[in-house]
Design a protein around this motif. Sequence first.
Motif, PDB file in Angstrom:
ATOM      1  N   VAL A  26       0.835  -1.201   0.000  1.00 46.00           N
ATOM      2  CA  VAL A  26       0.000   0.000   0.000  1.00 46.00           C
ATOM      3  C   VAL A  26       0.875   1.258   0.000  1.00 46.00           C
ATOM      4  CG1 VAL A  26      -1.743   1.317   1.260  1.00 46.00           C
ATOM      5  CG2 VAL A  26      -1.916  -1.174   1.138  1.00 46.00           C
ATOM      6  N   MET A  27       1.936   1.243   0.792  1.00 38.57           N
ATOM      7  CA  MET A  27       2.842   2.397   0.838  1.00 38.57           C
ATOM      8  C   MET A  27       3.444   2.678  -0.535  1.00 38.57           C
ATOM      9  SD  MET A  27       3.667   4.547   3.231  1.00 38.57           S
ATOM     10  CE  MET A  27       5.366   4.916   2.790  1.00 38.57           C
ATOM     11  N   LYS A  28       3.827   1.622  -1.239  1.00 43.29           N
ATOM     12  CA  LYS A  28       4.404   1.781  -2.570  1.00 43.29           C
ATOM     13  C   LYS A  28       3.401   2.435  -3.509  1.00 43.29           C
ATOM     14  CE  LYS A  28       6.726  -0.790  -6.265  1.00 43.29           C
ATOM     15  NZ  LYS A  28       7.195  -2.141  -6.704  1.00 43.29           N
ATOM     16  N   ALA A  29       2.137   2.028  -3.405  1.00 48.77           N
ATOM     17  CA  ALA A  29       1.090   2.609  -4.249  1.00 48.77           C
ATOM     18  C   ALA A  29       0.877   4.084  -3.927  1.00 48.77           C
ATOM     19  CB  ALA A  29      -0.211   1.832  -4.068  1.00 48.77           C
ATOM     20  N   VAL A  30       0.861   4.426  -2.631  1.00 48.49           N
ATOM     21  CA  VAL A  30       0.656   5.815  -2.214  1.00 48.49           C
ATOM     22  C   VAL A  30       1.810   6.684  -2.701  1.00 48.49           C
ATOM     23  CG1 VAL A  30       0.472   7.381  -0.238  1.00 48.49           C
ATOM     24  CG2 VAL A  30      -0.718   5.181  -0.194  1.00 48.49           C
ATOM     25  N   ARG A  31       3.032   6.211  -2.498  1.00 50.04           N
ATOM     26  CA  ARG A  31       4.198   6.979  -2.938  1.00 50.04           C
ATOM     27  C   ARG A  31       4.262   7.060  -4.464  1.00 50.04           C
ATOM     28  NH1 ARG A  31       8.196   7.833   1.064  1.00 50.04           N
ATOM     29  NH2 ARG A  31       7.003   8.522   2.877  1.00 50.04           N
ATOM     30  N   GLY A  32       3.588   6.125  -5.126  1.00 51.60           N
ATOM     31  CA  GLY A  32       3.550   6.158  -6.576  1.00 51.60           C
ATOM     32  C   GLY A  32       2.493   7.089  -7.128  1.00 51.60           C
ATOM     33  N   GLY A  33       1.745   7.753  -6.221  1.00 49.97           N
ATOM     34  CA  GLY A  33       0.758   8.729  -6.647  1.00 49.97           C
ATOM     35  C   GLY A  33      -0.684   8.320  -6.474  1.00 49.97           C
ATOM     36  N   ASP A  34      -0.927   7.081  -6.047  1.00 49.39           N
ATOM     37  CA  ASP A  34      -2.297   6.611  -5.843  1.00 49.39           C
ATOM     38  C   ASP A  34      -2.716   6.908  -4.399  1.00 49.39           C
ATOM     39  OD1 ASP A  34      -4.740   5.409  -5.826  1.00 49.39           O
ATOM     40  OD2 ASP A  34      -4.033   3.404  -6.425  1.00 49.39           O
ATOM     41  N   GLU A  35      -3.068   8.160  -4.120  1.00 47.88           N
ATOM     42  CA  GLU A  35      -3.381   8.570  -2.757  1.00 47.88           C
ATOM     43  C   GLU A  35      -4.673   7.949  -2.238  1.00 47.88           C
ATOM     44  OE1 GLU A  35      -2.975  12.604  -1.670  1.00 47.88           O
ATOM     45  OE2 GLU A  35      -1.189  12.950  -2.883  1.00 47.88           O
ATOM     46  N   GLY A  36      -5.499   7.409  -3.135  1.00 50.98           N
ATOM     47  CA  GLY A  36      -6.715   6.741  -2.693  1.00 50.98           C
ATOM     48  C   GLY A  36      -6.428   5.496  -1.886  1.00 50.98           C
ATOM     49  N   GLN A  37      -5.202   4.976  -2.017  1.00 51.03           N
ATOM     50  CA  GLN A  37      -4.805   3.777  -1.271  1.00 51.03           C
ATOM     51  C   GLN A  37      -4.436   4.109   0.183  1.00 51.03           C
ATOM     52  OE1 GLN A  37      -4.548   0.401  -2.506  1.00 51.03           O
ATOM     53  NE2 GLN A  37      -5.824   1.335  -4.087  1.00 51.03           N
ATOM     54  N   LYS A  38      -4.268   5.382   0.480  1.00 52.99           N
ATOM     55  CA  LYS A  38      -3.789   5.788   1.805  1.00 52.99           C
ATOM     56  C   LYS A  38      -4.664   5.263   2.934  1.00 52.99           C
ATOM     57  CE  LYS A  38      -2.716   9.979   4.477  1.00 52.99           C
ATOM     58  NZ  LYS A  38      -2.677  11.463   4.457  1.00 52.99           N
ATOM     59  N   THR A  39      -5.980   5.209   2.713  1.00 55.52           N
ATOM     60  CA  THR A  39      -6.888   4.776   3.775  1.00 55.52           C
ATOM     61  C   THR A  39      -6.738   3.293   4.111  1.00 55.52           C
ATOM     62  OG1 THR A  39      -8.648   4.411   2.145  1.00 55.52           O
ATOM     63  CG2 THR A  39      -8.580   6.554   3.245  1.00 55.52           C
ATOM     64  N   LYS A  40      -5.992   2.566   3.281  1.00 52.14           N
ATOM     65  CA  LYS A  40      -5.768   1.144   3.545  1.00 52.14           C
ATOM     66  C   LYS A  40      -4.563   0.904   4.448  1.00 52.14           C
ATOM     67  CE  LYS A  40      -7.792  -0.366  -0.855  1.00 52.14           C
ATOM     68  NZ  LYS A  40      -7.564  -1.119  -2.115  1.00 52.14           N
ATOM     69  N   LEU A  41      -3.808   1.960   4.720  1.00 47.85           N
ATOM     70  CA  LEU A  41      -2.670   1.836   5.627  1.00 47.85           C
ATOM     71  C   LEU A  41      -3.149   1.616   7.062  1.00 47.85           C
ATOM     72  CD1 LEU A  41      -0.439   4.769   4.319  1.00 47.85           C
ATOM     73  CD2 LEU A  41       0.102   2.328   4.153  1.00 47.85           C
ATOM     74  N   LEU A  42      -2.312   0.983   7.865  1.00 40.42           N
ATOM     75  CA  LEU A  42      -2.618   0.846   9.282  1.00 40.42           C
ATOM     76  C   LEU A  42      -2.782   2.221   9.907  1.00 40.42           C
ATOM     77  CD1 LEU A  42      -0.091  -1.903  10.464  1.00 40.42           C
ATOM     78  CD2 LEU A  42      -2.573  -2.120  10.329  1.00 40.42           C
ATOM     79  N   GLN A  43      -3.689   2.324  10.864  1.00 35.82           N
ATOM     80  CA  GLN A  43      -3.895   3.579  11.576  1.00 35.82           C
ATOM     81  C   GLN A  43      -3.511   3.399  13.043  1.00 35.82           C
ATOM     82  OE1 GLN A  43      -7.773   5.490  10.744  1.00 35.82           O
ATOM     83  NE2 GLN A  43      -8.025   3.998   9.100  1.00 35.82           N
ATOM     84  N   MET A  44      -2.847   4.397  13.585  1.00 39.33           N
ATOM     85  CA  MET A  44      -2.410   4.360  14.985  1.00 39.33           C
ATOM     86  C   MET A  44      -2.857   5.626  15.708  1.00 39.33           C
ATOM     87  SD  MET A  44      -0.423   1.566  15.535  1.00 39.33           S
ATOM     88  CE  MET A  44       0.486   0.368  14.537  1.00 39.33           C
ATOM     89  N   ASN A  45      -3.092   5.484  16.993  1.00 35.46           N
ATOM     90  CA  ASN A  45      -3.361   6.634  17.851  1.00 35.46           C
ATOM     91  C   ASN A  45      -2.335   6.640  18.978  1.00 35.46           C
ATOM     92  OD1 ASN A  45      -4.618   7.672  20.550  1.00 35.46           O
ATOM     93  ND2 ASN A  45      -5.759   8.713  18.945  1.00 35.46           N
ATOM     94  N   TYR A  46      -1.824   7.825  19.302  1.00 37.20           N
ATOM     95  CA  TYR A  46      -0.784   7.954  20.316  1.00 37.20           C
ATOM     96  C   TYR A  46      -1.169   8.896  21.459  1.00 37.20           C
ATOM     97  CZ  TYR A  46       2.089   6.029  16.512  1.00 37.20           C
ATOM     98  OH  TYR A  46       2.595   5.246  15.501  1.00 37.20           O
ATOM     99  N   SER A  47      -2.354   9.487  21.407  1.00 37.59           N
ATOM    100  CA  SER A  47      -2.695  10.540  22.366  1.00 37.59           C
ATOM    101  C   SER A  47      -3.775  10.163  23.367  1.00 37.59           C
ATOM    102  CB  SER A  47      -3.146  11.809  21.617  1.00 37.59           C
ATOM    103  OG  SER A  47      -2.111  12.316  20.811  1.00 37.59           O
ATOM    104  N   CYS A  48      -4.462   9.039  23.156  1.00 34.00           N
ATOM    105  CA  CYS A  48      -5.528   8.690  24.094  1.00 34.00           C
ATOM    106  C   CYS A  48      -5.592   7.192  24.313  1.00 34.00           C
ATOM    107  CB  CYS A  48      -6.884   9.209  23.597  1.00 34.00           C
ATOM    108  SG  CYS A  48      -7.600   8.284  22.218  1.00 34.00           S
ATOM    109  N   LEU A  49      -6.383   6.799  25.291  1.00 32.23           N
ATOM    110  CA  LEU A  49      -6.674   5.403  25.566  1.00 32.23           C
ATOM    111  C   LEU A  49      -8.127   5.147  25.197  1.00 32.23           C
ATOM    112  CD1 LEU A  49      -4.932   5.020  29.051  1.00 32.23           C
ATOM    113  CD2 LEU A  49      -3.991   4.555  26.781  1.00 32.23           C
ATOM    114  N   PRO A  50      -8.502   3.897  24.943  1.00 25.26           N
ATOM    115  CA  PRO A  50      -9.871   3.619  24.487  1.00 25.26           C
ATOM    116  C   PRO A  50     -10.912   3.819  25.580  1.00 25.26           C
ATOM    117  CG  PRO A  50      -8.682   1.581  24.868  1.00 25.26           C
ATOM    118  CD  PRO A  50      -7.672   2.681  24.978  1.00 25.26           C
TER     119      PRO A  50
END
Length: 247
Positions: free
Chosen positions: A36-60
């Motif tokens: 997915v990263m390769k696709a995003v860096r290749g210009g396909d920004e629509g793939q960005k939402t498929k990347l893992l998402q992380m949160n660092y500021s709160c707890l669940p």
Amino acid sequence: MSVHMIYYKDGVKMMRPVLTETEYRNLRNSVRQKTVMKAVRGGDEGQKTKLLQMNYSCLPNEDGSLKGSKRMSTTVGMDIDHIAPEEMETVKDNILAKAAELGLLMLEGSARGKGYHLVFRRQPEMSQEENLKWASELLGVPYDEGAKDITRVFFTTTEKELLFLSPQIFEIEEVQGVSKVSGEVQEDDSTDTNRSTLTAQPYPQDYHGIPFKDIIAKYWEVNNHGFEPTIGDRDTLTYQLACDLRH
């Protein structure tokens, strides 16, 4: 833990802790993540939402969900975006040079390669936005004002884009003594006590000289083929671990 991976359950964003540096790096190094990263860096920004998402500021929340959480962790995730290409290296060097003063715990290149995500130790007497402004002034760069909520998630990149990581990011818990997550901070009478114990280590870090992280790693090697708990089996395996180690 201050590192939480985002996943979906019945359409709701949920959070699960990332417990170790090994797990964190493995998540970043998965074949899917790299593809997915390769696709995003290749210009396909629509793939960005498929990347893992992380949160660092709160707890669940108590039900494990992300939305509306008011539980601040003792770290802050910050997004520095839209940096001119010729300034990228200078900004990175400046962040790393001020790592100690900032309390830097993680630095990565953003998915599109036009900025950085960083995580630093929270100043407990400040709100989330005040922390971001403080870091912005220290580093001399503007922060993304659209990313100032504690529930903000960051699209994770690969290990190749991981520029700095402190193991301490996996040891930090919830902020105590702060009654608001933004705006004016109100403190109760126990704030000074809580503040002084934020960085304390009330529990031993090893057993007869063997670090607990090594013991746990060996436990999973013996009992689960070396794999750490995942979303599908974590409740059962963690309960089993607790029972085996309760003595």
